[in-house]
Design a protein around this motif. Structure first.
Motif, PDB file in Angstrom:
ATOM      1  N   VAL A 156      46.311  49.105  43.512  1.00 52.71           N
ATOM      2  CA  VAL A 156      45.588  49.341  44.761  1.00 52.71           C
ATOM      3  C   VAL A 156      46.479  49.068  45.976  1.00 52.71           C
ATOM      4  O   VAL A 156      46.032  49.075  47.111  1.00 52.71           O
ATOM      5  CB  VAL A 156      44.317  48.463  44.829  1.00 52.71           C
ATOM      6  CG1 VAL A 156      43.333  48.998  45.866  1.00 52.71           C
ATOM      7  CG2 VAL A 156      43.618  48.397  43.486  1.00 52.71           C
ATOM      8  N   PHE A 324      35.641  52.558  42.755  1.00 50.70           N
ATOM      9  CA  PHE A 324      36.311  52.788  41.477  1.00 50.70           C
ATOM     10  C   PHE A 324      36.043  51.579  40.586  1.00 50.70           C
ATOM     11  O   PHE A 324      36.352  50.447  40.944  1.00 50.70           O
ATOM     12  CB  PHE A 324      37.816  52.960  41.677  1.00 50.70           C
ATOM     13  CG  PHE A 324      38.569  53.235  40.400  1.00 50.70           C
ATOM     14  CD1 PHE A 324      38.460  54.463  39.782  1.00 50.70           C
ATOM     15  CD2 PHE A 324      39.350  52.253  39.817  1.00 50.70           C
ATOM     16  CE1 PHE A 324      39.127  54.729  38.597  1.00 50.70           C
ATOM     17  CE2 PHE A 324      40.036  52.497  38.635  1.00 50.70           C
ATOM     18  CZ  PHE A 324      39.918  53.740  38.031  1.00 50.70           C
ATOM     19  N   ASP A 418      37.671  49.974  45.672  1.00 49.65           N
ATOM     20  CA  ASP A 418      38.143  49.674  44.319  1.00 49.65           C
ATOM     21  C   ASP A 418      37.534  48.327  43.951  1.00 49.65           C
ATOM     22  O   ASP A 418      37.673  47.349  44.693  1.00 49.65           O
ATOM     23  CB  ASP A 418      39.671  49.599  44.285  1.00 49.65           C
ATOM     24  CG  ASP A 418      40.239  49.478  42.881  1.00 49.65           C
ATOM     25  OD1 ASP A 418      39.973  48.436  42.225  1.00 49.65           O
ATOM     26  OD2 ASP A 418      40.946  50.394  42.432  1.00 49.65           O
ATOM     27  N   ARG A 455      44.801  54.752  35.309  1.00 54.93           N
ATOM     28  CA  ARG A 455      43.484  54.639  35.944  1.00 54.93           C
ATOM     29  C   ARG A 455      42.357  54.572  34.928  1.00 54.93           C
ATOM     30  O   ARG A 455      41.400  53.797  35.096  1.00 54.93           O
ATOM     31  CB  ARG A 455      43.254  55.814  36.903  1.00 54.93           C
ATOM     32  CG  ARG A 455      43.981  55.676  38.224  1.00 54.93           C
ATOM     33  CD  ARG A 455      43.752  56.884  39.114  1.00 54.93           C
ATOM     34  NE  ARG A 455      42.360  57.092  39.458  1.00 54.93           N
ATOM     35  CZ  ARG A 455      41.726  56.494  40.460  1.00 54.93           C
ATOM     36  NH1 ARG A 455      42.360  55.617  41.210  1.00 54.93           N
ATOM     37  NH2 ARG A 455      40.456  56.763  40.723  1.00 54.93           N
ATOM     38  N   GLU A 459      39.831  51.456  34.575  1.00 60.06           N
ATOM     39  CA  GLU A 459      38.410  51.661  34.815  1.00 60.06           C
ATOM     40  C   GLU A 459      37.567  51.025  33.716  1.00 60.06           C
ATOM     41  O   GLU A 459      36.506  50.449  33.982  1.00 60.06           O
ATOM     42  CB  GLU A 459      38.104  53.153  34.929  1.00 60.06           C
ATOM     43  CG  GLU A 459      36.677  53.455  35.348  1.00 60.06           C
ATOM     44  CD  GLU A 459      36.439  54.927  35.578  1.00 60.06           C
ATOM     45  OE1 GLU A 459      35.536  55.261  36.364  1.00 60.06           O
ATOM     46  OE2 GLU A 459      37.154  55.748  34.970  1.00 60.06           O
TER      47      GLU A 459
END
Length: 510
Positions: A156, A324, A418, A455, A459
């Motif tokens: 990030v 996210f 995020d 990603r 996640e």
């Protein structure tokens, strides 16, 4: 029915309080006045975490990159960048012919100074340093090229470089004037230059004609710090304020503003989530069963419909759908007062047990919400006392020092969109916003996702963190509120920012 009537009364009862108004002065040509609910107390980028700081300072400072209302990262003081050494180094190519407001040149040395200050002793005094600890050192390649050497992966980081602690500051100015002077007399490279700052009153700026992006359309920009929502709305109605920024406007005042032909309400989906977090160390809320019971005992859907006028969405974790790491499969615990009473009995909590709920005193809408929460808790046998604090006291003393009651308001913008930005701050041991909890599994999960650049894999872990926090009932998730702005129609080209980080270069006034 009795509770429903109470909730309805809360909504209908929200009224504009009487405010003594002096005759409105004429606006200077091209001047815009904004109402902000809080004076951050320092304009140094490394001293703050407050959205109210960013709503002002986004006009004073630039970062290497910029993220606008569309949430896309674009060049700012850096015109381009590339990853080197398999992501362990980022090279930034800097914009030429940029000046700070005091005439000092922007260059690679300014970048190096900014981040060494942020990561050094001065930065250690503030809340921003921990967001940038992935940076090991800054290397100046030449006057317009700088390398960031990373000791850890931070997926990030580029978003973080667009805000708060990463805003570039003038080395010579700070070295000559000192940190305390800089706190009250900020200098950046942004489109507006500060001309006056009066603590607790307001900050005034003028257009910076030499800005690298061109001079803004406004000639003057003023932010007034108006803590009382009814006063802010009254000033908007009187024409002395052009824009009222979130989270000022109480839901009950929206019809009042919409009924004025000169005014409008502008909303957008935002990151801000509201919760009542628990003291997991002391008292009855140290018991997970009690924490879950309190959640089951509050009908959050009715609160959203009756008090918030549908201007919010229910949440199961401390994030909204734009974040996210959001898990759409998670569902909020249902309203189940009988189930709540059963859990309380299992935990040995007798009817009449008391809890204290600490809130920000100037948040009128949330005050109504927590009054409703208190009424619901009374139904399941819990007597809740609401204790309001001045916002800075609650955020800088009561919560970080672990001096809250059983429950306390946590309104969080999650400006990176995020979940890491929220979860790490709220749940990792030793963080400012986590004065009570130290969970080895949670710490490990939080640390593990920061080392992953994939990603999809990140996640998965972020969703696991959200579910684990919900299983432990670390807070009572309430709602994700829309960003609500009140605006005078004389303001043109205004684009509402989801995170209240307003860049007012394209705005004009009739």
């Amino acid at each position: 029915m009795k509770l429903k009537a109470f909730l309805t009364a809360l909504t209908v009862g929200t009224a504009l309080s009487a405010v003594a108004l002096s005759s409105a002065p004429a606006f200077a040509a091209g001047k815009m006045t904004v109402s902000s609910p809080q004076d951050p107390g320092s304009w140094d980028p490394i001293d703050t975490f407050l959205v109210n700081w960013a709503s002002v300072a986004t006009n004073i400072y630039d970062g290497l990159v910029y993220r606008g209302p569309d949430l896309k990262i674009v060049p700012a003081l850096a015109t381009s960048w590339e990853e080197l050494d398999e992501g362990k180094r980022i090279r930034f190519h800097l914009r030429e012919n940029v000046k700070f407001h005091n005439g000092e040149p922007f260059n690679a040395e300014a970048v190096k100074f900014t981040f060494e200050r942020l990561l050094g002793d001065e930065g250690a005094k503030g809340p921003q340093r921990s967001n940038y600890v992935a940076i090991e050192k800054i290397e100046v390649i030449d006057d317009k090229t700088v390398d960031f050497h990373l000791k850890d992966t931070d997926p990030v980081l580029m978003t973080k470089l667009a805000g708060y602690g990463a805003m570039i500051v003038p080395p010579k100015y700070i070295q000559e004037k000192g940190d305390d002077f800089f706190n009250a007399n900020p200098v950046g490279t942004g489109p507006f230059k500060v001309t006056s700052y009066k603590p607790k009153v307001g900050i005034q700026m003028e257009a910076f004609a030499d800005h690298w992006g061109g001079a803004p359309k406004l000639s003057e920009l003023e932010y007034r710090f108006i803590t009382e929502p009814s006063t802010a709305v009254a000033e908007l109605q009187a024409g002395r304020v052009d824009l009222v920024i979130p989270p000022t406007i109480p839901i009950g005042m929206i019809p009042t503003i919409e009924a004025d032909p000169n005014l409008a309400i502008v909303t957008t989906a935002g990151p801000t989530v509201y919760s009542l977090r628990y003291n997991t160390r002391d008292g009855i809320t140290a018991d997970e069963r009690v924490r879950k019971a309190l959640i089951l005992g509050v009908d959050r859907d009715t609160i959203i419909k009756s008090i918030l006028g549908g201007q919010a969405e229910p949440i199961a974790s401390l994030q909204g759908a734009l974040s996210f790491g959001y898990d759409a499969a998670m569902k909020p615990l249902p309203y189940d007062p009988e189930g709540a009473k059963k859990l309380l009995a299992e935990a040995g909590v007798k009817p009449g047990a008391a809890v204290q709920i600490d809130i920000r005193g100037n948040d009128a809408t949330f005050n109504e919400v927590v009054q409703a929460v208190s009424s619901y808790l009374q139904i399941i046998g819990i007597n809740a006392t609401i204790k309001p604090y001045e916002t800075n006291v609650l955020l800088n003393d009561i919560i970080p020092q672990g001096k809250t009651g059983a429950m306390f308001q946590q309104s969080w913008g999650g400006w990176t969109f995020d979940y890491d930005n929220t979860a790490y701050s709220m749940y990792h041991a030793g963080e400012k916003w986590n004065p009570y909890d130290n969970d080895a599994k949670m710490n490990e999960l939080l640390e593990s996702q920061r080392a992953i650049t994939d990603r999809a894999k990140r996640e998965v872990i972020l969703k696991e963190i959200a579910n684990y926090a919900a299983d432990r009932a670390l807070e009572m998730p309430l709602y994700n509120l829309k960003a609500i702005y009140g605006i005078n129609k004389r303001v043109k080209n205004f684009v509402p920012a989801p995170d209240s980080r307003l860049r007012l270069t394209e705005v004009s006034v009739d």
